[in-house]
Design a protein around this motif. Structure first.
Motif, short mmCIF file in Angstrom:
data_model
loop_
_atom_site.label_atom_id
_atom_site.label_comp_id
_atom_site.label_asym_id
_atom_site.label_seq_id
_atom_site.Cartn_x
_atom_site.Cartn_y
_atom_site.Cartn_z
N UNK A 42 0.50 6.86 5.80
CA UNK A 42 0.46 7.98 6.71
C UNK A 42 -0.70 7.96 7.69
N UNK A 88 1.60 17.76 23.77
CA UNK A 88 1.55 18.05 22.32
C UNK A 88 2.91 17.74 21.68
N UNK A 100 6.05 11.31 0.91
CA UNK A 100 4.97 12.30 0.71
C UNK A 100 3.79 12.03 1.64
N UNK A 101 3.59 10.77 2.00
CA UNK A 101 2.45 10.41 2.86
C UNK A 101 2.75 10.61 4.34
N UNK A 102 4.01 10.83 4.66
CA UNK A 102 4.38 10.97 6.08
C UNK A 102 5.13 12.28 6.29
N UNK A 103 4.47 13.41 6.05
CA UNK A 103 5.15 14.69 6.21
C UNK A 103 5.42 14.96 7.69
N UNK A 132 5.08 16.25 11.11
CA UNK A 132 4.00 17.03 11.73
C UNK A 132 4.54 18.23 12.51
N UNK A 133 3.71 19.24 12.62
CA UNK A 133 4.12 20.48 13.29
C UNK A 133 3.07 20.87 14.33
N UNK A 134 3.47 21.66 15.33
CA UNK A 134 2.45 22.24 16.19
C UNK A 134 1.63 23.25 15.39
N UNK A 135 0.36 23.34 15.69
CA UNK A 135 -0.51 24.27 14.98
C UNK A 135 -0.47 25.60 15.72
N UNK A 182 4.93 10.56 16.85
CA UNK A 182 4.44 10.40 15.47
C UNK A 182 5.60 10.50 14.48
N UNK A 237 3.41 13.91 21.57
CA UNK A 237 2.64 13.24 20.51
C UNK A 237 3.32 13.44 19.16
N UNK A 238 3.75 14.67 18.90
CA UNK A 238 4.40 14.95 17.61
C UNK A 238 5.74 14.22 17.49
N UNK A 261 -2.84 7.15 10.83
CA UNK A 261 -2.55 6.79 12.21
C UNK A 261 -3.46 5.64 12.62
#
Lengths: 136, 147
Positions: free
Chosen positions: B62, B82, B124-127, B129-132, B89, B85-86, B64
């Motif tokens: 996971x 943003x 599990x190591x590559x969940x 990603x979400x905007x914060x 990823x 990038x997500x 980068x």
């Protein structure tokens, strides 16, 4: 010597086996705690959250982070990622000390893993990209 | 007719031969496991978004390893870049999961427990990603979107 002989000279005692089971139970307990940890950091308009493994799980960008080009923005994201990883690494080490004890060999293993993570992110920050205009 | 008693030495030798064979199999599996682990650790997943303006590489654990953003992509504004990038990823994570699965199947075969174990570990190591999102604002203070 047969293959069977290789195992007959090093049979652990019941006490040693019990100690190994306790260590294994602690390791599972710590792993569950570690998986639940998160760390967040902000650098110049970039906010990044990572999980216990150091993977980026959330990202927020402000306009100010994007104003001076792609390479600067990528560097800010990586810098925030590194800081968030440091935050979660500190939590990981603290919980490992609590779980295994100050002098436990597990701390060396965990420390080496965190150092490798640090090196990976440091390498991601380094270097120039010759492939403009994508570069960072 | 009474059965002929087995020669104790022959029985012992047979057991020893069986154990030797099992040890040899275990040794072979350990060697394959080492080669497999090295292969998986060397994998990278790559993902792009915004027409190649954003590129991301990730490892199976996971982490980068590379992030490149073009000036043109950065100029589209915080929300758009943003999202890009997500997206990149997420694509890189999907690729590394697929590559790790393929390496495991090649090493162990489709039905081996090692394949499922590594798949679960990489997942599990590559969940995703979400905007914060800013908790003080329903949309993080910006326009809405599908993220």
């Amino acid at each position: 010597m047969t293959g069977a002989d290789a195992f007959l000279n090093d049979v652990p005692s019941d006490q040693e086996l019990r100690a190994l089971v306790v260590r294994a139970q602690r390791a599972f307990q710590w792993r569950a705690q570690a998986d639940a940890l998160t760390g967040t950091a902000s650098v110049e308009g970039v906010t990044v959250t990572v999980n216990g493994g150091g993977s980026l799980t959330a990202l927020r960008l402000e306009e100010e982070a994007c104003r001076d080009g792609g390479r600067a923005l990528a560097d800010r994201i990586i810098a925030a990622l590194g800081q968030a990883q440091e935050t979660v690494s500190a939590q990981l080490l603290a919980s490992a000390r609590e779980t295994f004890g100050e002098q436990a060999p597990e701390l060396d293993t965990i420390g080496a893993s965190l150092e490798e993570r640090r090196a990976v992110t440091r390498a991601a920050r380094g270097g120039e990209d010759e492939d403009q205009p994508h570069g960072r | 007719m009474p059965s002929v008693p087995e020669d104790p030495e022959a029985v012992k030798a047979a057991y020893a031969a069986e154990v030797d064979e099992q040890v040899e199999q275990a040794r072979d599996r350990a060697e394959r496991a080492t080669a497999w682990r090295r292969e998986v650790e060397a994998l990278l997943g790559h993902g792009t978004a915004d027409g190649g303006g954003v590129r991301v590489s990730v490892r199976p654990d996971g982490l980068l390893t590379d992030l490149r953003i073009s000036d043109a992509s950065a100029a589209r504004g915080a929300r758009a870049v943003e999202r890009a990038v997500l997206e990149a990823l997420t694509a890189a994570q999907a690729q590394v999961r697929s590559a790790a699965h393929a390496a495991s199947v090649q090493a162990w075969g489709e039905r081996d427990n090692a394949v499922n174990a590594l798949d679960a570990e990489v997942r599990a190591s590559t969940p995703p990603p979400q905007p914060l999102v800013d908790p003080g604002s329903p949309d993080g203070g910006r326009e809405g979107g599908t993220w």
